[in-house]
Write a protein that holds these residues in place. Structure first.
Motif, short mmCIF file in Angstrom:
data_model
loop_
_atom_site.label_atom_id
_atom_site.label_comp_id
_atom_site.label_asym_id
_atom_site.label_seq_id
_atom_site.Cartn_x
_atom_site.Cartn_y
_atom_site.Cartn_z
N ASP A 1 -13.77 19.56 4.20
CA ASP A 1 -14.60 18.83 4.87
C ASP A 1 -14.42 17.16 4.25
N ALA A 2 -14.04 17.14 2.95
CA ALA A 2 -13.97 15.96 2.27
C ALA A 2 -12.66 15.32 2.69
N THR A 3 -11.91 15.72 3.12
CA THR A 3 -10.36 15.38 3.57
C THR A 3 -10.75 14.00 4.50
N ARG A 4 -11.40 14.40 5.59
CA ARG A 4 -11.98 13.43 6.70
C ARG A 4 -12.66 12.24 6.06
N ILE A 5 -13.62 12.49 4.99
CA ILE A 5 -14.58 11.48 4.65
C ILE A 5 -13.60 10.58 3.61
N VAL A 6 -12.61 10.88 2.88
CA VAL A 6 -11.83 10.41 2.04
C VAL A 6 -10.76 9.51 2.87
N ALA A 7 -10.34 10.05 3.99
CA ALA A 7 -9.15 9.13 4.86
C ALA A 7 -10.22 8.09 5.54
N ARG A 8 -11.51 8.36 5.99
CA ARG A 8 -12.02 7.22 6.39
C ARG A 8 -12.43 5.99 5.32
N ALA A 9 -13.09 6.63 4.17
CA ALA A 9 -13.20 5.87 3.35
C ALA A 9 -11.99 4.88 2.83
N PHE A 10 -10.80 5.44 2.68
CA PHE A 10 -9.60 4.79 2.24
C PHE A 10 -9.23 3.62 3.42
N ALA A 11 -9.44 3.83 4.98
CA ALA A 11 -9.27 3.10 5.95
C ALA A 11 -10.20 1.81 5.86
N ARG A 12 -11.21 2.00 5.48
CA ARG A 12 -12.08 0.86 5.24
C ARG A 12 -11.79 -0.10 4.30
N ILE A 13 -10.85 0.46 3.47
CA ILE A 13 -10.12 -0.51 2.47
C ILE A 13 -8.71 -0.97 2.93
N ALA A 14 -7.96 0.07 3.36
CA ALA A 14 -6.58 -0.22 3.69
C ALA A 14 -6.16 -1.06 4.86
N TRP A 15 -7.15 -1.02 5.96
CA TRP A 15 -6.83 -1.99 6.97
C TRP A 15 -7.17 -3.33 6.75
N PRO A 16 -8.23 -3.68 6.04
CA PRO A 16 -8.57 -5.17 5.70
C PRO A 16 -7.35 -5.45 4.62
N ALA A 17 -6.84 -4.40 3.87
CA ALA A 17 -5.65 -5.02 3.03
C ALA A 17 -4.39 -5.52 3.73
N PHE A 18 -4.10 -4.53 4.90
CA PHE A 18 -3.27 -4.85 5.63
C PHE A 18 -3.20 -6.27 6.28
N ALA A 19 -4.56 -6.58 6.86
CA ALA A 19 -4.74 -7.71 7.47
C ALA A 19 -4.42 -8.81 6.25
N VAL A 20 -4.85 -8.54 5.26
CA VAL A 20 -4.39 -9.75 4.21
C VAL A 20 -2.93 -9.75 4.19
N VAL A 21 -2.13 -8.69 4.47
CA VAL A 21 -0.68 -8.77 4.00
C VAL A 21 -0.27 -9.49 5.21
N VAL A 22 -0.76 -9.16 6.38
CA VAL A 22 -0.45 -10.10 7.67
C VAL A 22 -0.63 -11.48 7.27
N VAL A 23 -1.88 -11.95 7.06
CA VAL A 23 -2.23 -13.27 6.91
C VAL A 23 -1.34 -14.05 6.01
N THR A 24 -1.34 -13.51 4.67
CA THR A 24 -0.47 -14.21 3.63
C THR A 24 0.93 -14.11 3.91
N GLY A 25 1.61 -12.96 4.75
CA GLY A 25 2.72 -12.93 5.07
C GLY A 25 3.06 -14.28 6.00
N LEU A 26 2.16 -14.65 6.90
CA LEU A 26 2.21 -15.63 7.83
C LEU A 26 2.35 -17.10 6.94
N TRP A 27 1.31 -16.98 5.92
CA TRP A 27 1.30 -18.10 4.96
C TRP A 27 2.64 -18.28 4.28
N ASN A 28 3.25 -17.22 3.86
CA ASN A 28 4.55 -17.24 3.21
C ASN A 28 5.49 -17.86 4.16
N LEU A 29 5.55 -17.38 5.39
CA LEU A 29 6.49 -17.94 6.38
C LEU A 29 6.40 -19.40 6.67
N ALA A 30 5.17 -19.98 6.70
CA ALA A 30 4.82 -21.40 6.93
C ALA A 30 5.16 -22.11 5.73
#
Length: 136
Positions: A41-70
């Motif tokens: 049962d912990a697998t799903r809980i850990v995966a959801r907790a990771f997603a709450r950190i990982a997706w915002p991190a990916f958003a930062v990757v996209v934003v800073t990547g666009l900044w890099n391109l600019a």
């Protein structure tokens, strides 16, 4: 000590966020098998907790990547640099798409394929990023 600049802060944030995205996937790949055996049962809980950190991190990757391109004039870079940049962006987007499939997938195939492709594409994108730092 060298003084930080907007360029160094931008690159630091980009690498930090990419490290969370990629490194977190590697850590989960190592932890999930033990969780499934000992606390299924912990697998799903850990995966959801990771997603709450990982997706915002990916958003930062996209934003800073666009900044890099600019900050660069892509037209004044070499063809090999442009190809590497395109491959990096394609791999980053493939990583996100595969991670999304993994997150919403219900079958073992969707989970396995989404997770594997997501991680491999993320690693490839990170490697291309390092290639880009070595030459323009």
């Amino acid at each position: 000590m060298l003084a930080p600049t907007a360029d160094t802060i931008r690159l630091f944030l980009h690498v930090l966020a990419a490290s969370v995205w990629v490194g977190g996937q590697i850590v989960l790949a190592g932890i999930v098998p033990s969780l499934r055996r000992n606390a299924p049962d912990a697998t799903r809980i850990v995966a959801r907790a990771f997603a709450r950190i990982a997706w915002p991190a990916f958003a930062v990757v996209v934003v800073t990547g666009l900044w890099n391109l600019a900050d660069i004039d892509v037209a004044n870079t070499t063809t090999t640099y442009q190809i590497t940049l395109f491959v990096k962006i394609a791999l980053a987007m493939a990583s996100a798409a595969a991670a999304a499939v993994h997150q919403v997938g219900r079958s073992k195939v969707a989970l396995a394929v989404g997770g594997a492709i997501g991680l491999l594409a993320a690693l490839g994108a990170m490697f291309c990023g390092y290639l880009l730092t070595t030459g323009t």
